[in-house]
Design an enzyme around this catalytic site. Structure first.
Site, PDB file in Angstrom:
ATOM      1  N   LYS A  43      -5.231  -4.010  -5.054  1.00 63.79           N
ATOM      2  CA  LYS A  43      -6.384  -3.373  -5.661  1.00 63.79           C
ATOM      3  C   LYS A  43      -6.193  -1.856  -5.819  1.00 63.79           C
ATOM      4  CE  LYS A  43      -9.443  -6.334  -2.955  1.00 63.79           C
ATOM      5  NZ  LYS A  43     -10.464  -6.248  -1.894  1.00 63.79           N
ATOM      6  N   GLU A  99       1.374   1.931  -9.672  1.00 61.04           N
ATOM      7  CA  GLU A  99       1.095   1.715  -8.246  1.00 61.04           C
ATOM      8  C   GLU A  99       0.446   2.968  -7.665  1.00 61.04           C
ATOM      9  OE1 GLU A  99       0.306   0.030  -5.943  1.00 61.04           O
ATOM     10  OE2 GLU A  99       1.952  -0.680  -4.674  1.00 61.04           O
ATOM     11  N   ASP A 100      -0.438   2.763  -6.691  1.00 57.56           N
ATOM     12  CA  ASP A 100      -1.074   3.917  -6.057  1.00 57.56           C
ATOM     13  C   ASP A 100      -0.100   4.650  -5.139  1.00 57.56           C
ATOM     14  OD1 ASP A 100      -0.991   1.782  -4.261  1.00 57.56           O
ATOM     15  OD2 ASP A 100      -3.082   1.934  -3.641  1.00 57.56           O
ATOM     16  N   ASP A 103       5.173   2.930  -0.102  1.00 55.89           N
ATOM     17  CA  ASP A 103       5.285   3.207   1.330  1.00 55.89           C
ATOM     18  C   ASP A 103       6.604   2.579   1.806  1.00 55.89           C
ATOM     19  OD1 ASP A 103       4.165   4.041   3.846  1.00 55.89           O
ATOM     20  OD2 ASP A 103       3.397   2.040   4.188  1.00 55.89           O
ATOM     21  N   LYS A 131       5.642   7.991  -0.396  1.00 47.59           N
ATOM     22  CA  LYS A 131       5.766   8.328   1.040  1.00 47.59           C
ATOM     23  C   LYS A 131       7.169   7.937   1.495  1.00 47.59           C
ATOM     24  CE  LYS A 131       1.985   7.168   3.634  1.00 47.59           C
ATOM     25  NZ  LYS A 131       1.235   6.205   4.502  1.00 47.59           N
ATOM     26  N   PHE A 152      -1.614   8.204   7.111  1.00 49.77           N
ATOM     27  CA  PHE A 152      -2.341   7.136   6.430  1.00 49.77           C
ATOM     28  C   PHE A 152      -3.441   7.752   5.576  1.00 49.77           C
ATOM     29  CE2 PHE A 152      -4.961   3.482   5.636  1.00 49.77           C
ATOM     30  CZ  PHE A 152      -3.979   2.552   5.314  1.00 49.77           C
ATOM     31  N   ARG A 165     -12.281   3.420  -0.732  1.00 55.50           N
ATOM     32  CA  ARG A 165     -11.633   3.413  -2.050  1.00 55.50           C
ATOM     33  C   ARG A 165     -12.371   4.304  -3.039  1.00 55.50           C
ATOM     34  NH1 ARG A 165      -7.769  -0.763  -2.191  1.00 55.50           N
ATOM     35  NH2 ARG A 165      -8.287  -2.628  -1.026  1.00 55.50           N
TER      36      ARG A 165
HETATM   37  P1  IMP Z   1       4.469  -0.951   0.764  1.00 50.93           P
HETATM   38  O1  IMP Z   1       4.683  -2.367   0.352  1.00 50.93           O
HETATM   39  O2  IMP Z   1       4.699  -0.736   2.233  1.00 50.93           O
HETATM   40  O3  IMP Z   1       5.212   0.057  -0.085  1.00 50.93           O
HETATM   41  O4  IMP Z   1       2.936  -0.654   0.658  1.00 50.93           O
HETATM   42  C1  IMP Z   1       2.318  -0.513  -0.527  1.00 50.93           C
HETATM   43  C2  IMP Z   1       0.854  -0.832  -0.404  1.00 50.93           C
HETATM   44  O5  IMP Z   1       0.340  -0.608   0.913  1.00 50.93           O
HETATM   45  C3  IMP Z   1       0.135   0.101  -1.332  1.00 50.93           C
HETATM   46  O6  IMP Z   1      -0.065  -0.509  -2.581  1.00 50.93           O
HETATM   47  C4  IMP Z   1      -1.152   0.348  -0.612  1.00 50.93           C
HETATM   48  O7  IMP Z   1      -2.098  -0.598  -1.010  1.00 50.93           O
HETATM   49  C5  IMP Z   1      -0.831   0.148   0.857  1.00 50.93           C
HETATM   50  N1  IMP Z   1      -0.601   1.453   1.510  1.00 50.93           N
HETATM   51  C6  IMP Z   1       0.563   2.030   1.856  1.00 50.93           C
HETATM   52  N2  IMP Z   1       0.380   3.224   2.435  1.00 50.93           N
HETATM   53  C7  IMP Z   1      -0.953   3.432   2.437  1.00 50.93           C
HETATM   54  C8  IMP Z   1      -1.790   4.521   2.891  1.00 50.93           C
HETATM   55  O8  IMP Z   1      -1.357   5.563   3.403  1.00 50.93           O
HETATM   56  N3  IMP Z   1      -3.137   4.332   2.729  1.00 50.93           N
HETATM   57  C9  IMP Z   1      -3.668   3.220   2.165  1.00 50.93           C
HETATM   58  N4  IMP Z   1      -2.929   2.197   1.720  1.00 50.93           N
HETATM   59  C10 IMP Z   1      -1.579   2.292   1.863  1.00 50.93           C
HETATM   60 MG    MG Z   2      -3.960  -1.627  -0.048  1.00 56.10          MG
END
Ligand code: IMP
Ligand code: MG
Length: 176
Positions: A43, A99-100, A103, A131, A152, A165
């Site tokens: 989302k 993508e937002d 991580d 990040k 975070f 959000r």
């Molecule tokens: P990844 O798969 O670990 O790269 O995580 C990606 C998803 O985790 C993002 O699309 C976010 O929805 C969530 N996410 C990662 N870091 C954060 C954060 O600092 N705050 C909120 N959501 C996060």
């Molecule tokens: Mg999320």
């Protein structure tokens, strides 16, 4: 979050807006004649995607994919489940994933692999926040908004346990 925790602004709405407009310029240079399909990862990307597309004035389509990684709290489990909502034919199209935040990179990696298998003309990635300290799998980011510290973050689409959000600024939570 407990009553003693505080939300601190990391990026103001003004800074976010300038970043979105800069990304839109980069994207417009590359896609103005390509009728791309922008694919928002739900989302978290919904706010960013909504602002980004209104800064783009050429023909494009919008699609969504849900990537849920089942983990509790702020740690992702590494298992990602994908869900699509409509049947836009992706074969031969120019795809731009929105993508937002990247991580660990696991969600986006899974989405990119899934889309690549659809035999599109191209697939690229645009993320508002990167990040890099937390990366577990390599991810090529074609359009990067801001490189963020290992905190975070919430707001502008980002949640913690589905809260925050709707904040217009990007904040972090100071645990007191
Ligand atoms: P990844 O798969 O670990 O790269 O995580 C990606 C998803 O985790 C993002 O699309 C976010 O929805 C969530 N996410 C990662 N870091 C954060 C954060 O600092 N705050 C909120 N959501 C996060
Ligand atoms: Mg999320």
């Amino acid at each position: 979050m407990g009553p003693s925790n505080k939300l601190l602004i990391l990026y103001t709405r003004r800074k976010i807006n300038a970043t979105v407009r800069r990304l839109a310029q980069e994207i417009a240079r590359d896609y103005a004649d390509k009728q791309p399909v922008l694919i928002g990862i739900l989302k978290g990307s919904f706010v960013f995607l909504a602002d980004l597309v209104r800064a783009l004035d050429f023909p494009l389509e919008i699609d969504f994919i849900r990537a849920a990684s089942y983990g509790k709290g702020t740690q992702s489990s590494g298992k990602v489940t994908l869900m699509r909502y409509n049947r836009t034919v992706l074969k031969g199209r120019h795809l731009l994933v929105i993508e937002d935040i990247v991580d660990s990179g696991l969600s986006v990696r899974c989405v990119m692999d899934y889309l690549q298998a659809k035999k599109p003309a191209s697939v690229k990635l645009c993320c508002l926040l990167d990040k890099p300290e937390r990366r577990e799998v390599p991810v090529d980011i074609d359009y990067r908004g801001l490189t963020v510290p290992n905190k975070f973050l919430v707001g502008y689409g980002l949640d913690r346990a589905e809260q925050y959000r709707n904040l217009p600024d990007i904040c972090y939570i100071e645990e007191l």
